[in-house]
Design a protein around this motif. Sequence first.
Motif, PDB file in Angstrom:
ATOM      1  N   THR A   1       0.829  -1.204   0.000  1.00 37.25           N
ATOM      2  CA  THR A   1       0.000   0.000   0.000  1.00 37.25           C
ATOM      3  C   THR A   1       0.859   1.246   0.000  1.00 37.25           C
ATOM      4  O   THR A   1       0.559   2.218  -0.718  1.00 37.25           O
ATOM      5  CB  THR A   1      -0.930  -0.009   1.230  1.00 37.25           C
ATOM      6  OG1 THR A   1      -1.725  -1.195   1.173  1.00 37.25           O
ATOM      7  CG2 THR A   1      -1.836   1.195   1.244  1.00 37.25           C
ATOM      8  N   ILE A   2       1.945   1.257   0.762  1.00 42.23           N
ATOM      9  CA  ILE A   2       2.834   2.417   0.795  1.00 42.23           C
ATOM     10  C   ILE A   2       3.471   2.643  -0.566  1.00 42.23           C
ATOM     11  O   ILE A   2       3.603   3.789  -1.010  1.00 42.23           O
ATOM     12  CB  ILE A   2       3.897   2.235   1.902  1.00 42.23           C
ATOM     13  CG1 ILE A   2       3.234   2.365   3.271  1.00 42.23           C
ATOM     14  CG2 ILE A   2       5.029   3.238   1.754  1.00 42.23           C
ATOM     15  CD1 ILE A   2       4.101   1.949   4.433  1.00 42.23           C
ATOM     16  N   VAL A   3       3.851   1.574  -1.257  1.00 44.07           N
ATOM     17  CA  VAL A   3       4.392   1.709  -2.614  1.00 44.07           C
ATOM     18  C   VAL A   3       3.379   2.402  -3.508  1.00 44.07           C
ATOM     19  O   VAL A   3       3.714   3.302  -4.285  1.00 44.07           O
ATOM     20  CB  VAL A   3       4.785   0.328  -3.184  1.00 44.07           C
ATOM     21  CG1 VAL A   3       5.016   0.392  -4.677  1.00 44.07           C
ATOM     22  CG2 VAL A   3       6.010  -0.201  -2.473  1.00 44.07           C
ATOM     23  N   SER A   4       2.131   2.004  -3.387  1.00 46.01           N
ATOM     24  CA  SER A   4       1.075   2.618  -4.190  1.00 46.01           C
ATOM     25  C   SER A   4       0.910   4.098  -3.849  1.00 46.01           C
ATOM     26  O   SER A   4       0.782   4.939  -4.730  1.00 46.01           O
ATOM     27  CB  SER A   4      -0.235   1.869  -3.955  1.00 46.01           C
ATOM     28  OG  SER A   4      -1.262   2.409  -4.713  1.00 46.01           O
ATOM     29  N   LEU A   5       0.931   4.437  -2.570  1.00 50.45           N
ATOM     30  CA  LEU A   5       0.751   5.833  -2.155  1.00 50.45           C
ATOM     31  C   LEU A   5       1.953   6.690  -2.535  1.00 50.45           C
ATOM     32  O   LEU A   5       1.793   7.853  -2.924  1.00 50.45           O
ATOM     33  CB  LEU A   5       0.487   5.908  -0.657  1.00 50.45           C
ATOM     34  CG  LEU A   5      -0.785   5.213  -0.183  1.00 50.45           C
ATOM     35  CD1 LEU A   5      -0.928   5.332   1.329  1.00 50.45           C
ATOM     36  CD2 LEU A   5      -2.010   5.765  -0.887  1.00 50.45           C
ATOM     37  N   VAL A   6       3.156   6.142  -2.453  1.00 47.78           N
ATOM     38  CA  VAL A   6       4.347   6.885  -2.887  1.00 47.78           C
ATOM     39  C   VAL A   6       4.281   7.132  -4.385  1.00 47.78           C
ATOM     40  O   VAL A   6       4.623   8.219  -4.871  1.00 47.78           O
ATOM     41  CB  VAL A   6       5.635   6.127  -2.490  1.00 47.78           C
ATOM     42  CG1 VAL A   6       6.857   6.691  -3.187  1.00 47.78           C
ATOM     43  CG2 VAL A   6       5.819   6.167  -0.983  1.00 47.78           C
ATOM     44  N   ALA A   7       3.821   6.138  -5.132  1.00 50.75           N
ATOM     45  CA  ALA A   7       3.686   6.314  -6.577  1.00 50.75           C
ATOM     46  C   ALA A   7       2.693   7.420  -6.897  1.00 50.75           C
ATOM     47  O   ALA A   7       2.878   8.169  -7.863  1.00 50.75           O
ATOM     48  CB  ALA A   7       3.247   5.002  -7.228  1.00 50.75           C
ATOM     49  N   LEU A   8       1.642   7.551  -6.097  1.00 48.36           N
ATOM     50  CA  LEU A   8       0.681   8.634  -6.321  1.00 48.36           C
ATOM     51  C   LEU A   8       1.331   9.999  -6.152  1.00 48.36           C
ATOM     52  O   LEU A   8       0.993  10.948  -6.858  1.00 48.36           O
ATOM     53  CB  LEU A   8      -0.497   8.513  -5.352  1.00 48.36           C
ATOM     54  CG  LEU A   8      -1.489   7.395  -5.604  1.00 48.36           C
ATOM     55  CD1 LEU A   8      -2.489   7.308  -4.466  1.00 48.36           C
ATOM     56  CD2 LEU A   8      -2.206   7.604  -6.921  1.00 48.36           C
ATOM     57  N   THR A   9       2.245  10.120  -5.208  1.00 42.65           N
ATOM     58  CA  THR A   9       2.886  11.410  -4.991  1.00 42.65           C
ATOM     59  C   THR A   9       3.967  11.699  -6.034  1.00 42.65           C
ATOM     60  O   THR A   9       4.227  12.854  -6.341  1.00 42.65           O
ATOM     61  CB  THR A   9       3.508  11.491  -3.582  1.00 42.65           C
ATOM     62  OG1 THR A   9       4.485  10.473  -3.438  1.00 42.65           O
ATOM     63  CG2 THR A   9       2.443  11.337  -2.513  1.00 42.65           C
ATOM     64  N   LEU A  10       4.598  10.662  -6.576  1.00 50.44           N
ATOM     65  CA  LEU A  10       5.656  10.866  -7.556  1.00 50.44           C
ATOM     66  C   LEU A  10       5.123  11.175  -8.949  1.00 50.44           C
ATOM     67  O   LEU A  10       5.775  11.865  -9.721  1.00 50.44           O
ATOM     68  CB  LEU A  10       6.568   9.637  -7.623  1.00 50.44           C
ATOM     69  CG  LEU A  10       7.379   9.342  -6.365  1.00 50.44           C
ATOM     70  CD1 LEU A  10       8.196   8.070  -6.550  1.00 50.44           C
ATOM     71  CD2 LEU A  10       8.280  10.509  -6.018  1.00 50.44           C
ATOM     72  N   HIS A  11       3.968  10.644  -9.277  1.00 53.83           N
ATOM     73  CA  HIS A  11       3.367  10.872 -10.585  1.00 53.83           C
ATOM     74  C   HIS A  11       2.229  11.872 -10.437  1.00 53.83           C
ATOM     75  O   HIS A  11       1.547  11.905  -9.424  1.00 53.83           O
ATOM     76  CB  HIS A  11       2.819   9.561 -11.165  1.00 53.83           C
ATOM     77  CG  HIS A  11       3.870   8.541 -11.395  1.00 53.83           C
ATOM     78  ND1 HIS A  11       4.235   7.630 -10.430  1.00 53.83           N
ATOM     79  CD2 HIS A  11       4.666   8.294 -12.466  1.00 53.83           C
ATOM     80  CE1 HIS A  11       5.191   6.855 -10.903  1.00 53.83           C
ATOM     81  NE2 HIS A  11       5.464   7.235 -12.131  1.00 53.83           N
TER      82      HIS A  11
END
Length: 160
Positions: free
Chosen positions: A53-63
């Motif tokens: 889930t954290i990987v998904s949320l970090v990806a949201l902030t990077l893109h």
Amino acid sequence: MAKPISPKVVFLDLVPIGSNLVLIGASYRMLQSLFASSILTCYLVAALMLIATIVSLVALTLHETTLRETLRVLSIQSFLLIIGFAAIHLGAGLKGDAEPIDFWDALYFSIVTWTTLGYGDLQPQDGLRVLASLQAVIGYLFLGVVVGLVGAAFNPPKQS
């Protein structure tokens, strides 16, 4: 004509969500044999779900993602986490009036814990109290992020 799936969508949705689905499926299959004998296994599976889930949320902030994409990913991830925690609690067992505990009782407990209602009719096993508390904190954080995103959508920053 259908729009092709972008690599961003694959990274944001399919990889973390797919890994959470695999973890939920594995935890559901190993229910009483592994979870009942090892509290550490319960915490390990929960940690792996949270990392996905954290990987998904970090990806949201990077893109740069739209509000709709962000809310969709948050909704799917919260749904999967609720089911994953329900599978963990079902495998480890819950204490309560309803005996035997089935999946719907565990799902009910997981939703009540996620939303921080805490009715008290079902309780986690002694070794999983910290995990249930962590689930409540995560649910509270998810709710805060969703409310903040929706509020930001209705009040865009003023340009001078």
